[in-house]
Motif scaffolding. Structure first.
Motif, PDB file in Angstrom:
ATOM      1  N   ALA A 172       0.810  -1.215   0.000  1.00 56.50           N
ATOM      2  CA  ALA A 172       0.000   0.000   0.000  1.00 56.50           C
ATOM      3  C   ALA A 172       0.845   1.268   0.000  1.00 56.50           C
ATOM      4  CB  ALA A 172      -0.935  -0.001   1.211  1.00 56.50           C
ATOM      5  N   GLU A 173       2.110   1.154   0.341  1.00 56.79           N
ATOM      6  CA  GLU A 173       2.988   2.320   0.336  1.00 56.79           C
ATOM      7  C   GLU A 173       3.453   2.692  -1.067  1.00 56.79           C
ATOM      8  OE1 GLU A 173       6.150   1.477   2.999  1.00 56.79           O
ATOM      9  OE2 GLU A 173       4.860   1.252   4.759  1.00 56.79           O
ATOM     10  N   GLU A 174       3.187   1.811  -2.032  1.00 60.20           N
ATOM     11  CA  GLU A 174       3.615   2.032  -3.417  1.00 60.20           C
ATOM     12  C   GLU A 174       2.412   2.427  -4.286  1.00 60.20           C
ATOM     13  OE1 GLU A 174       6.765   1.597  -4.393  1.00 60.20           O
ATOM     14  OE2 GLU A 174       7.568   0.685  -2.568  1.00 60.20           O
ATOM     15  N   PRO A 175       2.634   3.096  -5.406  1.00 66.05           N
ATOM     16  CA  PRO A 175       1.533   3.310  -6.353  1.00 66.05           C
ATOM     17  C   PRO A 175       0.988   1.969  -6.828  1.00 66.05           C
ATOM     18  CG  PRO A 175       3.398   4.723  -6.879  1.00 66.05           C
ATOM     19  CD  PRO A 175       3.888   3.762  -5.840  1.00 66.05           C
ATOM     20  N   LEU A 176      -0.316   1.809  -6.835  1.00 68.72           N
ATOM     21  CA  LEU A 176      -0.960   0.556  -7.220  1.00 68.72           C
ATOM     22  C   LEU A 176      -1.446   0.664  -8.667  1.00 68.72           C
ATOM     23  CD1 LEU A 176      -2.138  -2.253  -6.481  1.00 68.72           C
ATOM     24  CD2 LEU A 176      -4.207  -1.047  -5.715  1.00 68.72           C
ATOM     25  N   ILE A 177      -0.935  -0.207  -9.535  1.00 67.45           N
ATOM     26  CA  ILE A 177      -1.347  -0.251 -10.935  1.00 67.45           C
ATOM     27  C   ILE A 177      -2.466  -1.281 -11.068  1.00 67.45           C
ATOM     28  CG2 ILE A 177      -0.589  -0.492 -13.323  1.00 67.45           C
ATOM     29  CD1 ILE A 177       0.933   1.653 -11.819  1.00 67.45           C
ATOM     30  N   MET A 178      -3.633  -0.860 -11.560  1.00 68.36           N
ATOM     31  CA  MET A 178      -4.776  -1.754 -11.708  1.00 68.36           C
ATOM     32  C   MET A 178      -5.275  -1.737 -13.151  1.00 68.36           C
ATOM     33  SD  MET A 178      -6.972  -0.891  -8.261  1.00 68.36           S
ATOM     34  CE  MET A 178      -7.243   0.800  -8.796  1.00 68.36           C
ATOM     35  N   THR A 179      -5.925  -2.812 -13.572  1.00 64.47           N
ATOM     36  CA  THR A 179      -6.556  -2.820 -14.886  1.00 64.47           C
ATOM     37  C   THR A 179      -7.929  -2.160 -14.779  1.00 64.47           C
ATOM     38  OG1 THR A 179      -7.442  -5.038 -14.494  1.00 64.47           O
ATOM     39  CG2 THR A 179      -5.356  -4.871 -15.678  1.00 64.47           C
ATOM     40  N   ASP A 180      -8.273  -1.403 -15.795  1.00 66.13           N
ATOM     41  CA  ASP A 180      -9.510  -0.632 -15.780  1.00 66.13           C
ATOM     42  C   ASP A 180     -10.673  -1.478 -16.291  1.00 66.13           C
ATOM     43  OD1 ASP A 180     -11.139   1.504 -15.380  1.00 66.13           O
ATOM     44  OD2 ASP A 180     -10.651   2.497 -17.266  1.00 66.13           O
ATOM     45  N   GLN A 181     -10.822  -2.678 -15.746  1.00 66.18           N
ATOM     46  CA  GLN A 181     -11.895  -3.576 -16.150  1.00 66.18           C
ATOM     47  C   GLN A 181     -12.972  -3.556 -15.075  1.00 66.18           C
ATOM     48  OE1 GLN A 181      -9.160  -6.729 -16.169  1.00 66.18           O
ATOM     49  NE2 GLN A 181      -8.959  -6.848 -18.386  1.00 66.18           N
ATOM     50  N   ALA A 182     -14.220  -3.520 -15.507  1.00 68.52           N
ATOM     51  CA  ALA A 182     -15.326  -3.501 -14.564  1.00 68.52           C
ATOM     52  C   ALA A 182     -15.193  -4.656 -13.575  1.00 68.52           C
ATOM     53  CB  ALA A 182     -16.654  -3.609 -15.318  1.00 68.52           C
ATOM     54  N   GLN A 183     -15.346  -4.360 -12.316  1.00 66.45           N
ATOM     55  CA  GLN A 183     -15.299  -5.292 -11.190  1.00 66.45           C
ATOM     56  C   GLN A 183     -13.886  -5.735 -10.818  1.00 66.45           C
ATOM     57  OE1 GLN A 183     -18.399  -8.089 -10.541  1.00 66.45           O
ATOM     58  NE2 GLN A 183     -19.521  -7.464 -12.362  1.00 66.45           N
TER      59      GLN A 183
END
Length: 315
Positions: A189-200
């Motif tokens: 959580a201390e790092e930038p979190l890269i997520m995919t922009d997919q619903a759900q």
């Protein structure tokens, strides 16, 4: 009979492809033949089963969905009846597989190669879908069977669980946490979190952090899993993911590593889903068995820290 099997097959093809031109190509008939069959069915019932769209596109009405379910059952029974003539004949037929877009490249080609080696008369059309569409495709008959994570599927479907996976952290290869045997969500959580922009998908990842009472310092969304991996490999942040490709190298050749997460977290299931109201054809039944066998042989157990094993060669 006022309805013919040919009419039902044509209507199912239109529902499967959502387009009269594509349906006619798949069946090797003219588009007017498909259109006429639909018109004849609608005249018989006195109700619309499809909504016509510009460009030969069609979508099922609510009544049309009920008709398609019954039509599938009728054709499956006819297929079973015809099979009595030769109990040594291999299953044949065609159907549409909808697969979650991040999962498809890692398992579908290998499964289809395996199926083709044993059952060459079975034809499978693959549609890559997102979490926001795969459930709808099952509902409206455009997809016969879905292969996906247990996210975004309607409660009306029957499911077969193939495996369960624990989430893992994705890190740049030279990250300070990369040398650890496991990492915590608090550290991530201390790092930038890269997520995919997919619903759900991104909501699910954030919920994992919420379960442990932590919040990422910053979150960035990307359009695909491979872009997510490349962003991590190029030091834009870290990621949490379930998908586990063979190589730990991004598209642009940069190394990254996967590490187990030390927090107790719920496992995510990969499953097959299909409409519980529709009878499965012989082709669909043998496909389900091949998928189950592939996952039993290839995909890792929840405790495994390595990517899945090399798959066996297709017959």
């Amino acid at each position: 009979m006022n309805l013919t099997l040919r009419q039902l097959r044509y209507a199912l093809a239109a529902a499967r492809y959502g387009n009269l031109t594509e349906a006619s190509r798949a069946l090797h008939v003219s588009q007017p033949s498909i259109s006429m069959a639909i018109t004849q069915i609608e005249e018989f019932f006195g109700r619309q089963i499809f909504v016509r769209q510009r460009g030969a596109g069609v979508s099922l009405t609510a009544f049309g969905q009920a008709v398609v379910i019954k039509a599938r059952q009728v054709l499956a029974e006819v297929e079973a009846l015809e099979a009595l003539a030769d109990d040594t004949a291999l299953p044949s037929g065609e159907f549409v597989l909808g697969c979650f877009e991040d999962l498809a490249p890692y398992c579908v080609p290998s499964i289809l190669a395996r199926l083709r080696g044993k059952y060459p008369a079975i034809s499978v059309t693959v549609r890559e879908e997102g979490f926001d569409t795969i459930g709808r495709r099952l509902d409206d008959g455009a997809v016969d069977i879905a292969l996906s994570y247990d996210l975004g599927l309607p409660a009306t479907v029957a499911t077969t669980v193939l495996c369960e996976l624990a989430p893992q952290a994705l890190l740049p290869a030279d990250h300070a946490l990369a040398g650890r045997d496991a990492v915590s969500l608090a550290e991530l959580a201390e790092e930038p979190l890269i997520m995919t922009d997919q619903a759900q998908s991104w909501q699910h990842v954030l919920e994992l952090f919420h379960l442990r009472g932590v919040r990422p310092a910053r979150a960035v969304r990307t359009g695909s899993f491979e872009l997510q991996r490349s962003m991590v490999a190029n030091h834009f942040g870290i990621a949490v993911a379930y998908s586990r490709p063979y190589g730990d190298v991004s598209y642009d050749g940069q190394p990254l590593v996967r590490r187990p997460i030390s927090d107790p977290l719920p496992l995510q299931r990969i499953l097959l889903a299909y409409d519980r109201k529709s009878a499965l054809s012989a082709a669909q039944l043998v496909f389900i068995e091949e998928v189950k066998a592939w996952f039993a042989e290839v995909w890792p157990t929840p405790a495994a820290e390595h990517p899945f094993k090399e798959p066996a060669q297709a017959p």
